[in-house]
Design a protein around this motif. Structure first.
Motif: not given
Length: 360
Positions: A94-114
Motif C-alpha cells: 500500500a505504501h507503494r501504490i498511489e491512492g492509498y493513505e495511512f491513518n494509524g495502526p490497527v490491532k489484528v491479534w494479540g499485541h500485534n498491529y498493522f
C-alpha cells in the motif's frame, strides 16, 4: 500461464539433482529477521540517531544475503530473501501504490498491529514494487528465486475502501497493477511468482472475484513463468473444486497445522493443478523430524502424483525462532530427498492416488 505444469516445475530442478523423481522444495515467503536487523530499524527510526538511509539500506541488503544463504544451506530448490525488506504484507504494498493513505495502526491479534491503509482515490501504478528486491536476491544466489506478492483481493479486503463503489471494483483495479508489476519482474528474469490471498479462505464466497482478478493478473504472462496461489487456513471445502478453474499452475495450501483433516477435500474431484503441500507447521516452535515430514509428504501423494507435488512449510515462518525455522527447512529438504529416493526405488506404490508401501 503454462499448460504443461510438469515442464514448468522441472525448470527449477538443480543440475546435480540426484534422483529421477523431483519434489520441488521452497518456502512460502517470510522468514525470521535477524535480531540485529530489528535493532537497526529502531536506530533508523530514532530521530536522535545518525543511522541514515544508506546505513538502513545496507542493513537490509546484508539481512537479505544472510537469509538467502540460509535457504541455500538448507538445500531449498527455490529460495526467497525471507522478505527482509518488508514489514507487513498489505502495508508494504500500500505504501507503494498511489491512492492509498495511512491513518494509524490497527490491532489484528494479540499485541500485534498493522498500519491498516485506506484507499482514498483511484489506485495507480507508479514505480516498481519488487524488481530491485528480486534482482538483488537473484544476484546473491545460484538458486532460482520465487517472488511472493500480496494479491489484489487481500489488498482490497484488508483496507478501508473510500474511493470505489465496492471491493470487487477495487480488486480488479489492483489486479491490473499486479499484472504490470509481474510483467516488469518477468522482464528482469523472474520465473516463479506467488500470489498470496489469505483473505480468500476467510471470505470464501468471494472465490469468483478472486478468479476474475487472477485472469487480469496472468494476462500476457509467458508460459514459462510459474504462477502459484497461496491460501492459508480456512475451510477449503468452501472454495474447492471451484479454485481449479483459476489460471494458476499451483495451489499452496496450509494443511499440516490442521493435521491434514481437510486432505480428503482435494481428492474428489481430481486435483488437476500442482499441489504445494504444507508439510511443516509454521505455528509450532518445534522442529518436526525428518521421518514425520516424510509421512506428511506421502499424504500429498494421496492427492496428486509426484510430478504434481511441491513441498513447502504451511505458511510464512517469520514468527518462529530463527533456529527453529532453519531446522524445519533443512529437515523438510532431507525428507523430500528421501521420499524421492523411495519413489525411484519403487518402494512407494501410487495406486488410485493413494500411496502404499510397495510390498503391501
Amino acid at each position: 500461464m503454462s499448460t504443461n505444469t510438469n515442464e514448468n516445475k522441472d525448470q527449477f530442478r538443480q543440475p546435480d539433482h540426484e534422483h529421477d523423481h523431483f519434489l520441488l522444495t521452497t518456502v512460502v515467503g517470510s522468514y525470521p529477521k535477524p535480531k540485529w536487523l530489528n535493532r537497526a530499524k529502531d536506530l533508523y527510526e530514532d530521530e536522535e540517531s545518525d543511522f541514515d538511509d544508506e546505513n538502513w539500506r545496507e542493513a537490509k541488503d546484508d539481512a537479505a544475503r544472510v537469509i538467502t544463504d540460509e535457504h541455500e544451506r538448507a538445500g531449498l530448490d527455490v529460495v526467497v530473501d525471507g522478505e527482509m525488506r518488508r514489514n507487513e504484507m498489505v502495508e508494504f504494498f500500500a505504501h507503494r501504490i498511489e491512492g492509498y493513505e495511512f491513518n494509524g495502526p490497527v490491532k489484528v491479534w494479540g499485541h500485534n498491529y498493522f498500519d491498516k491503509p485506506s484507499v482514498v482515490s483511484e489506485v495507480e501504478y507508479d514505480d516498481s514494487w519488487l524488481v530491485d528486491e528480486y534482482e538483488f536476491t537473484a544476484a546473491a544466489s545460484d538458486r532460482p528465486v520465487k517472488v511472493p506478492i500480496t494479491g489484489p483481493y487481500t489488498l482490497a479486503n484488508w483496507s478501508f475502501n473510500e474511493a470505489y463503489e465496492d471491493d470487487d471494483e477495487l480488486t480488479l483495479e489492483l489486479a491490473d497493477l499486479v499484472n504490470e508489476e509481474i510483467e516488469k519482474l518477468v522482464d528482469a528474469g523472474a520465473r516463479y511468482i506467488q500470489i498470496d490471498e489469505p483473505a480468500l479462505a476467510t471470505t470464501p464466497d468471494d472465490h469468483a472475484i478472486v478468479g476474475e482478478a487472477l485472469e487480469h493478473i496472468v494476462a500476457d504472462i509467458p508460459d514459462d513463468v510459474r504462477i502459484g496461489l497461496h491460501v492459508c487456513y480456512g475451510d477449503y471445502s468452501r472454495i474447492y473444486p471451484e479454485i481449479l478453474e483459476f489460471p494458476v499452475d499451483e495451489f499452496d495450501l496450509e494443511l499440516a497445522n490442521g493435521d491434514y483433516e481437510q486432505l480428503d477435500v482435494f481428492k474428489d474431484p481430481e486435483f488437476t493443478k500442482d499441489l504445494a503441500l504444507g508439510v511443516c507447521d509454521a505455528h509450532v516452535a518445534d522442529v518436526e523430524s525428518v521421518e514425520q515430514i516424510e509421512e506428511n509428504i506421502k499424504k500429498g501423494l494421496e492427492v496428486v502424483p509426484p510430478e504434481q507435488l511441491v513441498v513447502s512449510p504451511d505458511c510464512g515462518v517469520k514468527l518462529l525462532p530463527r533456529e527453529v525455522a532453519y531446522g524445519k527447512m533443512a529437515n523438510m529438504v532431507q525428507a523430500a530427498r528421501n521420499v524421492e529416493a523411495d519413489l525411484d526405488a519403487g518402494e512407494i506404490d501410487i495406486e488410485h492416488g493413494a500411496p502404499t508401501p510397495a510390498d503391501d
